[in-house]
Design a protein around this motif. Structure first.
Motif, mmCIF file in Angstrom:
data_model
loop_
_atom_site.group_PDB
_atom_site.id
_atom_site.type_symbol
_atom_site.label_atom_id
_atom_site.label_comp_id
_atom_site.label_asym_id
_atom_site.label_seq_id
_atom_site.Cartn_x
_atom_site.Cartn_y
_atom_site.Cartn_z
ATOM 1 N N ASP A 136 0.916 -1.245 0.085
ATOM 2 C CA ASP A 136 0.071 -0.002 0.053
ATOM 3 C C ASP A 136 0.714 1.758 -0.116
ATOM 4 O OD1 ASP A 136 -1.948 -1.587 -0.009
ATOM 5 O OD2 ASP A 136 -2.315 -1.506 2.515
ATOM 6 N N GLY A 137 2.182 1.198 0.284
ATOM 7 C CA GLY A 137 3.189 2.397 0.478
ATOM 8 C C GLY A 137 3.650 2.335 -0.782
ATOM 9 N N GLY A 138 3.855 1.552 -1.296
ATOM 10 C CA GLY A 138 3.930 1.739 -2.944
ATOM 11 C C GLY A 138 5.708 0.952 -2.843
ATOM 12 N N ALA A 139 5.863 0.455 -1.785
ATOM 13 C CA ALA A 139 6.849 -0.279 -1.728
ATOM 14 C C ALA A 139 7.338 -1.105 -2.913
ATOM 15 C CB ALA A 139 7.905 -0.691 -0.696
ATOM 16 N N LEU A 140 8.478 -2.077 -3.326
ATOM 17 C CA LEU A 140 7.943 -2.913 -4.631
ATOM 18 C C LEU A 140 8.310 -4.481 -2.979
ATOM 19 C CD1 LEU A 140 8.842 -3.731 -7.212
ATOM 20 C CD2 LEU A 140 11.416 -3.821 -6.801
ATOM 21 N N LEU A 141 7.155 -5.669 -3.634
ATOM 22 C CA LEU A 141 7.386 -6.942 -3.192
ATOM 23 C C LEU A 141 7.912 -7.983 -4.017
ATOM 24 C CD1 LEU A 141 3.844 -6.631 -1.201
ATOM 25 C CD2 LEU A 141 6.004 -6.101 -0.529
ATOM 26 N N ALA A 142 8.416 -7.636 -5.265
ATOM 27 C CA ALA A 142 8.576 -8.856 -5.999
ATOM 28 C C ALA A 142 9.805 -9.428 -5.690
ATOM 29 C CB ALA A 142 8.684 -8.088 -7.619
ATOM 30 N N THR A 143 9.373 -10.366 -5.754
ATOM 31 C CA THR A 143 10.622 -11.646 -5.006
ATOM 32 C C THR A 143 11.276 -12.819 -6.397
ATOM 33 O OG1 THR A 143 10.431 -13.574 -4.563
ATOM 34 C CG2 THR A 143 8.579 -12.199 -3.893
ATOM 35 N N ALA A 144 12.447 -13.014 -6.697
ATOM 36 C CA ALA A 144 12.312 -13.765 -7.241
ATOM 37 C C ALA A 144 12.557 -15.332 -6.798
ATOM 38 C CB ALA A 144 14.732 -13.319 -7.533
ATOM 39 N N ASP A 145 12.129 -15.189 -5.564
ATOM 40 C CA ASP A 145 12.121 -16.702 -4.870
ATOM 41 C C ASP A 145 11.678 -17.821 -5.950
ATOM 42 O OD1 ASP A 145 12.358 -15.634 -2.323
ATOM 43 O OD2 ASP A 145 10.653 -15.570 -1.526
ATOM 44 N N ASN A 146 10.852 -17.514 -7.321
ATOM 45 C CA ASN A 146 9.792 -18.303 -7.389
ATOM 46 C C ASN A 146 10.875 -19.202 -8.166
ATOM 47 O OD1 ASN A 146 7.340 -18.594 -6.529
ATOM 48 N ND2 ASN A 146 6.646 -16.329 -7.513
ATOM 49 N N TYR A 147 11.714 -18.045 -9.045
ATOM 50 C CA TYR A 147 13.188 -18.761 -10.161
ATOM 51 C C TYR A 147 13.468 -19.506 -9.569
ATOM 52 C CZ TYR A 147 10.447 -15.732 -13.130
ATOM 53 O OH TYR A 147 9.524 -15.278 -13.950
ATOM 54 N N LYS A 148 13.779 -18.609 -8.308
ATOM 55 C CA LYS A 148 15.573 -19.612 -7.035
ATOM 56 C C LYS A 148 15.174 -21.405 -7.174
ATOM 57 C CE LYS A 148 17.296 -15.808 -4.569
ATOM 58 N NZ LYS A 148 17.138 -14.770 -3.937
ATOM 59 N N PHE A 149 13.438 -21.142 -6.892
ATOM 60 C CA PHE A 149 12.909 -23.306 -6.202
ATOM 61 C C PHE A 149 13.136 -23.766 -7.728
ATOM 62 C CE2 PHE A 149 9.085 -25.697 -6.382
ATOM 63 C CZ PHE A 149 9.321 -26.159 -5.217
ATOM 64 N N LEU A 150 12.380 -22.785 -9.029
ATOM 65 C CA LEU A 150 12.916 -23.748 -10.007
ATOM 66 C C LEU A 150 14.327 -23.996 -10.312
ATOM 67 C CD1 LEU A 150 10.353 -21.969 -12.287
ATOM 68 C CD2 LEU A 150 10.029 -24.236 -11.124
ATOM 69 N N LEU A 151 15.035 -23.186 -10.191
ATOM 70 C CA LEU A 151 16.869 -23.240 -10.895
ATOM 71 C C LEU A 151 16.939 -24.231 -10.150
ATOM 72 C CD1 LEU A 151 17.613 -19.801 -12.176
ATOM 73 C CD2 LEU A 151 16.368 -21.991 -13.405
ATOM 74 N N THR A 152 16.971 -24.131 -8.704
ATOM 75 C CA THR A 152 17.419 -25.598 -7.711
ATOM 76 C C THR A 152 15.817 -26.483 -7.133
ATOM 77 O OG1 THR A 152 16.185 -24.214 -6.061
ATOM 78 C CG2 THR A 152 18.792 -23.725 -6.162
ATOM 79 N N ASP A 153 15.093 -26.250 -7.497
ATOM 80 C CA ASP A 153 14.186 -27.882 -7.639
ATOM 81 C C ASP A 153 15.276 -29.446 -8.726
ATOM 82 O OD1 ASP A 153 11.875 -28.381 -5.214
ATOM 83 O OD2 ASP A 153 11.738 -29.433 -7.408
ATOM 84 N N LYS A 154 14.859 -30.179 -8.052
ATOM 85 C CA LYS A 154 15.845 -31.136 -9.214
ATOM 86 C C LYS A 154 14.616 -31.272 -9.962
ATOM 87 C CE LYS A 154 19.176 -34.639 -7.891
ATOM 88 N NZ LYS A 154 19.429 -35.734 -7.056
ATOM 89 N N LEU A 155 13.503 -31.889 -9.378
ATOM 90 C CA LEU A 155 12.203 -31.715 -9.910
ATOM 91 C C LEU A 155 11.589 -31.246 -11.093
ATOM 92 C CD1 LEU A 155 9.601 -33.982 -10.002
ATOM 93 C CD2 LEU A 155 8.576 -32.211 -9.045
ATOM 94 N N TYR A 156 12.247 -30.015 -11.387
ATOM 95 C CA TYR A 156 11.747 -29.568 -11.859
ATOM 96 C C TYR A 156 12.829 -28.846 -12.634
ATOM 97 C CZ TYR A 156 6.833 -27.228 -10.353
ATOM 98 O OH TYR A 156 6.106 -26.672 -9.977
ATOM 99 N N ILE A 157 14.192 -29.167 -12.654
ATOM 100 C CA ILE A 157 15.174 -29.197 -13.984
ATOM 101 C C ILE A 157 15.065 -30.587 -14.688
ATOM 102 C CG2 ILE A 157 18.097 -29.660 -13.710
ATOM 103 C CD1 ILE A 157 17.819 -27.643 -11.447
ATOM 104 N N ILE A 158 14.861 -31.979 -13.866
ATOM 105 C CA ILE A 158 14.682 -32.842 -13.836
ATOM 106 C C ILE A 158 13.806 -32.973 -15.145
ATOM 107 C CG2 ILE A 158 13.991 -35.095 -14.172
ATOM 108 C CD1 ILE A 158 15.122 -35.596 -11.607
#
Lengths: 373, 299, 277
Positions: free
Chosen positions: B57-79
């Motif tokens: 609400d204050g206009g601060a950026l909440l964006a995160t790269a967590d999903n991408y980090k997860f995709l690139l480290t999770d074995k199942l997704y890489i496979i």
């Protein structure tokens, strides 16, 4: 140009076609053709499109299997040999230059397939490129070349393998008129220099006349006449050849008197008896045709005095001035139109002929061709 | 009416012709990607919609790269990504092996036969994709046509496990995308000057050498286009692995679908899509290049 | 002149066509199977066709799919023709590269991505402006139009680039204003391509499962969605019957369209040749 006057005089023919036929279903493309071509000849097969000349050439190259008959080259029966086994190379009408290879690569291709050593390939390719004056284009791709240059690539590629026979399918058809004339002589020089037997297929009679030592006139899968350019022009065997090569005036008629190597022919078309010379023995009443080339006919406003010549009166129906010569269309009293060409030797000293002028056309008996077929 | 207003009206009309499809594509093609990109940087929450906003609400950026980090480290997704690439690539090669001789045969047939053969290649393409995959279910079933036939012949005693295997997925992929391989190959082979092959034979090449020296290099643009047209959609395929593959058949399209509809993890599904898109950007750009070049060459 | 086609090529052709058509043939055969077990032959019967035609769920879904397909095909043809003309006749205009890229991309975009992105767009729009309130006919049609117009554009563009621009130039030279020329010359000439484009868009829309699954809402089930929900559970005889009907309908339409287009094309070529003489 000695190659041009070579005649088939050797004891065994270099190329021999024996009873060669090719059928496509019901269609007979080539019909029991027999032909002998001598070593070093520049032989042309002349005919309209669809006459079977390309099929004949493709059989010699090995792309079509004959329905019957045999093909011999230098005494060897090659009928059952695949194209890559024959001592024959072909220059395609489309040139068929590999678009993804440089000029050099195109020319070297055939030698590579023959497993010629690298060093020899290099020398032979540069030699032949020198011959066709393409040395500075050797690294170019075909799409960077003009039509004439492509033609020379195709020629070099076929010649570099030193074939016993080079087949050329309409070699000049894709070039414009100026270039064609120039290339004609180039082709003859190269042939003369290398001594390779050339077999050319063409629909262009002028090209065939200039290039060839001999010509075969082809129609509906058969040869109508085989002979030197002079023979087929001056002494055609039949109406088809007479009509196909150059322009000719033909008068149909029947033999009235015959004997002594000369005949007199009554022709309604001519409106007067026609004289012709022939060795053949003719009987009275036989239907014949007297044919005369336009340039063999004299045209004059005065009746010629020579009684031996055939002389017909007529009216100038049409005329065309071409500078060096004039063409006339003369209407005879019978209504028959006769074409006459005359050199314009004088500069308007004499009055030029005009439309509707009354004229006499005449020719000596030896200019008349007697045709029975 | 002056010529000026005439000209103005024509210009206006031209602008209108461009603008309508342009605006449509901006809204319905380009904008959605911006939205996917935005959501892929959010966190999943249990709410409607089920993801966190990009800004608080204050206009601060909440964006995160967590999903991408997860995709690139999770074995199942890489496979899964790797498996998708390998399956799509294998299917592409199979399509090429079957499609090239077919396209070649069609291009070399007589003109009447050619037109019918071509129609027969295109015809299945007009019949529902889903039903065509479904038809293979009937063939590959344990009690399906193929097993029944083989047992009737006495070649096998018990049914082979054909359906729900990788084999079945390959069959489905090749079956569905074969026309995409054949058509560009046909187009280029049909245009090819046959004298070139004859010329190679004439110069001493055996038929097989003539093929590899002349036909193949000249057909390469068609090969490239055909392979990309098969590979790209096969990468994202959902229906075929779902219906013909086993439960462990992990292809990325199916994972994306499940992540979205089953797990309701929209941000993760969005990042799966973005990563897939990134992987496909190279082949897509390649394809567009090759087609633009083709169009330029034809003009 | 035909060259001999090698035995290898012939056998691959035979195998390829068998591969393409055996599955379809088997579906057709089994649709007349009396047995409820779809894979055991229980005698000839047409009962599944009867059941199919009494199944209201199937009829509703088919009707929805047809409405969507007709609407999609019409809009896709209009937009696609505009885009095709813009790309091949207007030369360079601002944003052309982006435009060309956006036109081509849906052709190769995996369906899951297109579907997901459009769904997320619709949801965002709903939050922002309250539209679209429901997902169903409208959203599916919009989604289908977006990817189908790409195909139409490509068809129109290839037709226009294969077409002699001199005809249009001649018309303008004779005093036709560009807009008139478009209606008098260009559109009639590309009409066959527009028909082909319409049919392709229609089929693509009718065929689509994945994108529709994403952008549809509760209750809005297209025919492929309904088929998919049944097929998930295995092979069923009524789907065999439905598949047979679709295969026959599509085959007949395609063959008729092919025949008609071939004749039309020959006529056009003949006309062009006559005109060129």
């Amino acid at each position: 140009m000695t190659g041009n006057t070579n005649k088939n005089t050797g004891s065994h023919p270099f190329i021999e076609l024996k009873d060669l036929s090719k059928h496509f279903g019901d269609f007979v493309a080539v019909d029991t053709v027999n032909l002998q071509i001598g070593r070093g000849e520049l032989f042309s097969i002349l005919g309209a499109s669809g006459c079977g000349k390309t099929t004949l050439l493709r059989m010699m190259a090995g792309f079509e299997t004959p329905t019957s008959g045999r093909i011999f080259i230098d005494g060897v029966d090659v009928t059952d040999q695949a194209p890559y086994q024959r001592p024959v190379n072909m220059m395609f009408q489309s040139y068929a230059i590999f678009p993804h290879m440089t000029v050099e690569k195109n020319v070297a291709y055939g030698l590579e397939k023959d497993r010629v050593s690298k060093g020899e390939i290099k020398t032979r390719v540069s030699e032949i490129l020198e011959l066709v004056q393409l040395t500075r284009f050797s690294k170019r791709k075909p799409n960077q070349l003009s039509g004439g240059e492509r033609q020379r690539v195709a020629l070099a590629r076929a010649l570099v393998k030193r074939p016993k026979v080079l087949l050329l399918d309409e070699p000049l058809a894709a070039l414009d008129k100026k270039l064609r004339e120039h290339t004609q002589f180039e082709l003859m020089n190269i042939q003369d220099e290398l001594g390779i037997t050339f077999v050319v297929v063409t629909h262009d009679q002028e090209e065939a006349m200039i290039l060839s030592s001999r010509i075969a006139v082809m129609e509906k899968g058969r040869f109508e006449q085989v002979g030197t350019p002079k023979e087929v022009y001056e002494y055609p065997d039949n109406r088809f050849v007479a009509d196909f090569i150059g322009t000719i005036n033909m008068f149909e008629g029947t033999v009235e008197t015959a004997g002594d190597g000369s005949i007199s022919v009554a022709s309604d078309e001519a409106g007067a008896p026609l004289t012709g010379l022939t060795d053949r023995i003719m009987e009275n009443g036989v239907k014949v045709c007297i044919a005369v080339r336009p340039e063999k006919i004299f045209i004059s406003q005065h009746e010629p005095e020579n009684q031996e010549d055939t002389c017909l009166p007529g009216v100038v129906e049409d005329l065309g001035y071409f500078g060096n010569l004039s063409l006339y269309r003369i209407r005879l009293d019978s209504g028959k139109i006769v074409q006459v060409s005359a050199q314009n030797r004088r500069r308007s000293a004499e009055r030029f002929l005009e439309w509707d002028d009354r004229v006499f056309i005449s020719w000596p008996p030896r200019s008349a061709i007697v045709l029975t077929e | 009416m002056s010529a000026g207003t005439d000209k103005g009206r024509d210009m206006l009309w031209q602008r209108f012709t461009v603008a309508i499809p342009y605006i449509w594509l901006l809204i319905f093609f380009l904008a959605p990607f911006a939205i996917i990109l935005k959501i892929s940087t959010a966190d999943p929450i249990i709410a409607q919609p089920p993801f966190t906003p990009t800004f608080d609400d204050g206009g601060a950026l909440l964006a995160t790269a967590d999903n991408y980090k997860f995709l690139l480290t999770d074995k199942l997704y890489i496979i899964t990504y790797l498996k998708s690439v390998s399956m799509a690539a294998t299917a592409t090669i199979l399509c090429l092996l079957l499609g090239f001789p077919m396209a070649y045969g069609i291009a070399r047939a007589g003109s009447a036969a050619r037109s019918i053969l071509l129609l027969l290649v295109i015809l299945p393409f007009w019949i529902s994709f889903l039903l065509r995959v479904y038809a293979w279910m009937g063939l590959l079933n344990n009690h399906g046509v193929i097993n029944n036939f083989l047992m009737w012949l006495g070649i096998i005693d018990a049914p082979l496990q054909l359906i729900y295997t990788d084999f079945a997925i390959y069959i489905g992929l090749v079956y569905s995308y074969l026309p995409f391989m054949i058509l560009p190959l046909y187009a280029i082979l049909e245009r090819m000057d046959l004298d070139l092959v004859d010329a190679a034979l004439d110069l001493g090449a055996r038929p097989s050498q003539a093929f590899w020296d002349v036909t193949w290099p000249l057909a390469r643009p068609g090969v490239i286009a055909g392979c990309l047209l098969v590979f790209i959609p096969a990468m994202g395929e959902y229906v075929i692995p779902y219906l013909l593959g086993g439960p462990e058949a992990l292809m990325i399209g199916r994972v994306l679908f499940d992540e979205f509809f089953v797990n309701r993890d929209w941000p993760l599904a969005s990042s799966v899509a973005i990563v897939l898109l990134m992987m496909l950007v190279v082949p897509i750009v390649f394809l567009q290049r090759s087609q633009a070049k083709d169009a330029g060459g034809a003009a | 002149m035909n060259r001999k086609t090698s035995r290898f090529v012939l056998s691959v052709l035979a195998f390829g066509y068998a591969f393409l058509y055996i599955p379809l043939a088997s579906v057709i055969v089994y649709s007349f199977n009396d047995s409820r077990l779809a894979t055991v032959w229980g005698g000839f019967s047409t009962r599944w066709y009867g059941e199919l035609l009494r199944n209201e769920q199937v009829l509703d879904a088919a009707f929805l799919s047809l409405r969507i397909a007709v609407t999609t095909a019409t809009f896709a043809t209009i937009f696609g023709t505009m885009a095709g003309m813009a790309l091949s006749r207007f030369g360079g205009f601002r944003g052309r590269t982006l435009f060309a890229g956006m036109i081509i991309s849906p052709l190769v975009m995996p369906e899951v991505i297109t579907g997901l992105s459009l769904l997320l767009l619709f949801i965002s729009l709903q939050q922002l402006i309250g539209w679209p309130a429901h997902r169903g006919f409208t959203t599916i049609t919009i989604a289908h139009t977006t990817f189908a117009m790409a195909y139409v554009t490509v068809i129109i563009q290839s037709r226009l680039s294969g077409m002699d621009q001199s005809l249009e130039e001649a018309a303008m030279d004779l005093g036709g204003r560009p807009l008139r020329v478009v209606f008098d010359i260009t559109l009639p000439l590309i009409a066959p391509a527009m028909v082909a484009g319409w049919l392709l868009a229609f089929t693509l829309s009718l065929d689509d499962l994945v994108i529709a699954t994403f952008v549809s809402g509760p209750g809005g089930s297209t025919l492929p969605m309904l088929i998919f929900s049944k097929v998930k559970l295995g092979v069923t005889p009524d789907i065999n019957a439905l598949a047979t009907l679709i295969i026959l309908f599509v085959s007949i339409s395609v063959i008729v369209a092919w025949y008609a287009m071939r004749r039309m094309q020959r006529q056009t070529e003949k006309n062009m040749q006559t005109a060129a003489k």
